[in-house]
Design a protein around this motif. Structure first.
Motif, PDB file in Angstrom:
ATOM      1  N   TYR A  23     -68.561 -23.331  30.853  1.00  0.00           N
ATOM      2  CA  TYR A  23     -69.230 -24.631  30.777  1.00  0.00           C
ATOM      3  C   TYR A  23     -70.071 -24.684  29.514  1.00  0.00           C
ATOM      4  CZ  TYR A  23     -68.393 -24.163  35.794  1.00  0.00           C
ATOM      5  OH  TYR A  23     -67.822 -23.949  37.018  1.00  0.00           O
ATOM      6  N   THR A  24     -70.047 -25.810  28.841  1.00  0.00           N
ATOM      7  CA  THR A  24     -70.901 -26.013  27.679  1.00  0.00           C
ATOM      8  C   THR A  24     -71.450 -27.432  27.738  1.00  0.00           C
ATOM      9  OG1 THR A  24     -71.068 -25.882  25.265  1.00  0.00           O
ATOM     10  CG2 THR A  24     -69.000 -26.712  26.168  1.00  0.00           C
ATOM     11  N   GLN A  25     -72.634 -27.595  27.187  1.00  0.00           N
ATOM     12  CA  GLN A  25     -73.279 -28.896  27.228  1.00  0.00           C
ATOM     13  C   GLN A  25     -74.150 -29.056  25.989  1.00  0.00           C
ATOM     14  OE1 GLN A  25     -75.582 -29.346  30.787  1.00  0.00           O
ATOM     15  NE2 GLN A  25     -75.807 -31.522  30.540  1.00  0.00           N
ATOM     16  N   THR A  26     -74.149 -30.247  25.406  1.00  0.00           N
ATOM     17  CA  THR A  26     -75.024 -30.550  24.275  1.00  0.00           C
ATOM     18  C   THR A  26     -75.669 -31.913  24.505  1.00  0.00           C
ATOM     19  OG1 THR A  26     -73.252 -31.574  22.998  1.00  0.00           O
ATOM     20  CG2 THR A  26     -73.663 -29.228  22.613  1.00  0.00           C
ATOM     21  N   LEU A  27     -76.842 -32.064  23.929  1.00  0.00           N
ATOM     22  CA  LEU A  27     -77.577 -33.321  24.025  1.00  0.00           C
ATOM     23  C   LEU A  27     -78.343 -33.518  22.732  1.00  0.00           C
ATOM     24  CD1 LEU A  27     -78.849 -35.703  25.704  1.00  0.00           C
ATOM     25  CD2 LEU A  27     -80.664 -34.082  26.278  1.00  0.00           C
ATOM     26  N   LYS A  28     -78.251 -34.706  22.161  1.00  0.00           N
ATOM     27  CA  LYS A  28     -79.015 -35.058  20.968  1.00  0.00           C
ATOM     28  C   LYS A  28     -79.791 -36.333  21.247  1.00  0.00           C
ATOM     29  CE  LYS A  28     -76.377 -33.052  17.243  1.00  0.00           C
ATOM     30  NZ  LYS A  28     -75.823 -33.290  15.917  1.00  0.00           N
ATOM     31  N   VAL A  29     -81.032 -36.348  20.821  1.00  0.00           N
ATOM     32  CA  VAL A  29     -81.867 -37.538  20.898  1.00  0.00           C
ATOM     33  C   VAL A  29     -82.238 -37.891  19.473  1.00  0.00           C
ATOM     34  CG1 VAL A  29     -83.985 -38.560  21.799  1.00  0.00           C
ATOM     35  CG2 VAL A  29     -82.743 -36.863  23.167  1.00  0.00           C
ATOM     36  N   GLY A  30     -81.424 -38.759  18.867  1.00  0.00           N
ATOM     37  CA  GLY A  30     -81.623 -39.123  17.462  1.00  0.00           C
ATOM     38  C   GLY A  30     -81.679 -37.880  16.590  1.00  0.00           C
ATOM     39  N   ASN A  31     -82.634 -37.863  15.661  1.00  0.00           N
ATOM     40  CA  ASN A  31     -82.874 -36.676  14.827  1.00  0.00           C
ATOM     41  C   ASN A  31     -84.059 -35.880  15.330  1.00  0.00           C
ATOM     42  OD1 ASN A  31     -80.771 -37.301  13.063  1.00  0.00           O
ATOM     43  ND2 ASN A  31     -82.077 -38.701  11.910  1.00  0.00           N
ATOM     44  N   ILE A  32     -84.549 -36.201  16.525  1.00  0.00           N
ATOM     45  CA  ILE A  32     -85.774 -35.588  17.044  1.00  0.00           C
ATOM     46  C   ILE A  32     -85.496 -34.301  17.812  1.00  0.00           C
ATOM     47  CG2 ILE A  32     -87.702 -35.930  18.635  1.00  0.00           C
ATOM     48  CD1 ILE A  32     -87.565 -38.899  17.964  1.00  0.00           C
ATOM     49  N   MET A  33     -84.471 -34.301  18.683  1.00  0.00           N
ATOM     50  CA  MET A  33     -84.255 -33.173  19.578  1.00  0.00           C
ATOM     51  C   MET A  33     -82.771 -32.897  19.751  1.00  0.00           C
ATOM     52  SD  MET A  33     -83.553 -32.092  22.989  1.00  0.00           S
ATOM     53  CE  MET A  33     -83.641 -33.494  24.050  1.00  0.00           C
ATOM     54  N   GLU A  34     -82.446 -31.596  19.822  1.00  0.00           N
ATOM     55  CA  GLU A  34     -81.095 -31.143  20.144  1.00  0.00           C
ATOM     56  C   GLU A  34     -81.196 -30.064  21.197  1.00  0.00           C
ATOM     57  OE1 GLU A  34     -78.627 -29.820  16.897  1.00  0.00           O
ATOM     58  OE2 GLU A  34     -79.566 -31.241  15.530  1.00  0.00           O
ATOM     59  N   ALA A  35     -80.326 -30.121  22.188  1.00  0.00           N
ATOM     60  CA  ALA A  35     -80.274 -29.093  23.222  1.00  0.00           C
ATOM     61  C   ALA A  35     -78.826 -28.649  23.389  1.00  0.00           C
ATOM     62  CB  ALA A  35     -80.823 -29.622  24.532  1.00  0.00           C
ATOM     63  N   ALA A  36     -78.634 -27.371  23.682  1.00  0.00           N
ATOM     64  CA  ALA A  36     -77.286 -26.836  23.893  1.00  0.00           C
ATOM     65  C   ALA A  36     -77.342 -25.729  24.939  1.00  0.00           C
ATOM     66  CB  ALA A  36     -76.719 -26.286  22.586  1.00  0.00           C
ATOM     67  N   SER A  37     -76.270 -25.625  25.735  1.00  0.00           N
ATOM     68  CA  SER A  37     -76.181 -24.545  26.714  1.00  0.00           C
ATOM     69  C   SER A  37     -74.729 -24.077  26.821  1.00  0.00           C
ATOM     70  CB  SER A  37     -76.696 -25.000  28.080  1.00  0.00           C
ATOM     71  OG  SER A  37     -75.849 -25.995  28.611  1.00  0.00           O
ATOM     72  N   LEU A  38     -74.577 -22.819  27.206  1.00  0.00           N
ATOM     73  CA  LEU A  38     -73.264 -22.214  27.394  1.00  0.00           C
ATOM     74  C   LEU A  38     -73.353 -21.285  28.596  1.00  0.00           C
ATOM     75  CD1 LEU A  38     -70.355 -21.540  26.398  1.00  0.00           C
ATOM     76  CD2 LEU A  38     -71.409 -19.701  25.065  1.00  0.00           C
ATOM     77  N   THR A  39     -72.392 -21.411  29.517  1.00  0.00           N
ATOM     78  CA  THR A  39     -72.320 -20.543  30.691  1.00  0.00           C
ATOM     79  C   THR A  39     -70.869 -20.120  30.876  1.00  0.00           C
ATOM     80  OG1 THR A  39     -74.123 -21.733  31.776  1.00  0.00           O
ATOM     81  CG2 THR A  39     -72.721 -20.386  33.182  1.00  0.00           C
ATOM     82  N   TYR A  40     -70.673 -18.839  31.155  1.00  0.00           N
ATOM     83  CA  TYR A  40     -69.331 -18.377  31.508  1.00  0.00           C
ATOM     84  C   TYR A  40     -69.455 -17.317  32.590  1.00  0.00           C
ATOM     85  CZ  TYR A  40     -70.523 -14.729  28.133  1.00  0.00           C
ATOM     86  OH  TYR A  40     -71.167 -13.731  27.447  1.00  0.00           O
ATOM     87  N   GLY A  41     -68.479 -17.301  33.494  1.00  0.00           N
ATOM     88  CA  GLY A  41     -68.564 -16.347  34.591  1.00  0.00           C
ATOM     89  C   GLY A  41     -67.374 -16.439  35.516  1.00  0.00           C
ATOM     90  N   VAL A  42     -67.575 -15.908  36.714  1.00  0.00           N
ATOM     91  CA  VAL A  42     -66.518 -15.869  37.722  1.00  0.00           C
ATOM     92  C   VAL A  42     -67.117 -16.254  39.071  1.00  0.00           C
ATOM     93  CG1 VAL A  42     -66.804 -13.404  38.224  1.00  0.00           C
ATOM     94  CG2 VAL A  42     -64.615 -14.511  38.663  1.00  0.00           C
ATOM     95  N   ASN A  43     -66.323 -17.011  39.862  1.00  0.00           N
ATOM     96  CA  ASN A  43     -66.719 -17.416  41.206  1.00  0.00           C
ATOM     97  C   ASN A  43     -65.656 -16.939  42.189  1.00  0.00           C
ATOM     98  OD1 ASN A  43     -69.021 -19.051  40.341  1.00  0.00           O
ATOM     99  ND2 ASN A  43     -67.460 -20.366  39.448  1.00  0.00           N
ATOM    100  N   VAL A  44     -66.105 -16.499  43.365  1.00  0.00           N
ATOM    101  CA  VAL A  44     -65.202 -16.005  44.400  1.00  0.00           C
ATOM    102  C   VAL A  44     -65.592 -16.665  45.716  1.00  0.00           C
ATOM    103  CG1 VAL A  44     -64.405 -13.962  45.656  1.00  0.00           C
ATOM    104  CG2 VAL A  44     -64.961 -13.783  43.235  1.00  0.00           C
ATOM    105  N   GLY A  45     -64.610 -17.143  46.466  1.00  0.00           N
ATOM    106  CA  GLY A  45     -64.883 -17.763  47.758  1.00  0.00           C
ATOM    107  C   GLY A  45     -63.743 -17.554  48.724  1.00  0.00           C
ATOM    108  N   LYS A  46     -64.017 -17.834  49.989  1.00  0.00           N
ATOM    109  CA  LYS A  46     -62.997 -17.703  51.033  1.00  0.00           C
ATOM    110  C   LYS A  46     -63.205 -18.840  52.026  1.00  0.00           C
ATOM    111  CE  LYS A  46     -59.903 -15.691  53.707  1.00  0.00           C
ATOM    112  NZ  LYS A  46     -58.516 -15.774  53.392  1.00  0.00           N
TER     113      LYS A  46
END
Length: 136
Positions: A23-46
């Motif tokens: 998963y990746t996500q970015t957000l920009k608010v004009g030239n004032i703020m930038e945010a970014a995130s990255l997540t990677y992994g594994v999920n297991v269910g039954k």
């Protein structure tokens, strides 16, 4: 984000469902703020029970990173000589969560699906949700 079940490539059915996730996500608010995130992994269910009434406990492990950058001119309101009328604000904040373990439960009751999970991390969190599901 993307999730993929690598079990589709195996000849034999696995006793649990597995999903590799990115998963990746970015957000920009004009030239004032930038945010970014990255997540990677594994999920297991039954899943146990018929499709219209079942329980699905699940676990997940993930590595993650996040950051926020701020850059703007702050007006001081000063008109006095020698005191700046603006101050440059420019800094970056790095997220402190680097690893997350999740445990949760999904409960399907006819068209309603309830989910509850808890995330173990530097800053733990809990979530709950209700979804409508019309597929059978």
């Amino acid at each position: 984000g993307l999730q993929h079940n690598p079990a589709v490539w195996f000849a034999e059915k696995l006793p649990v469902d597995i999903a590799a996730a990115l998963y990746t996500q970015t957000l920009k608010v004009g030239n004032i703020m930038e945010a970014a995130s990255l997540t990677y992994g594994v999920n297991v269910g039954k899943t146990w029970g018929p499709e219209w009434l079942h329980l699905t406990p699940y676990l997940g492990l993930a590595a993650e990173s996040s950051s926020m950058k701020f850059k703007y001119d702050y007006p001081t309101g000063s008109t006095a000589p020698g005191i700046p009328q603006t101050i440059r604000i420019d800094f970056k904040v790095e997220g402190e969560n680097n690893f997350r373990a999740t445990t949760g439960l999904s409960i399907r009751l006819a068209i309603l699906n309830f989910n509850f999970d808890y995330n173990f991390a530097k800053y733990p969190s809990a979530t709950a949700g209700v979804m409508f599901n019309f597929s059978f």
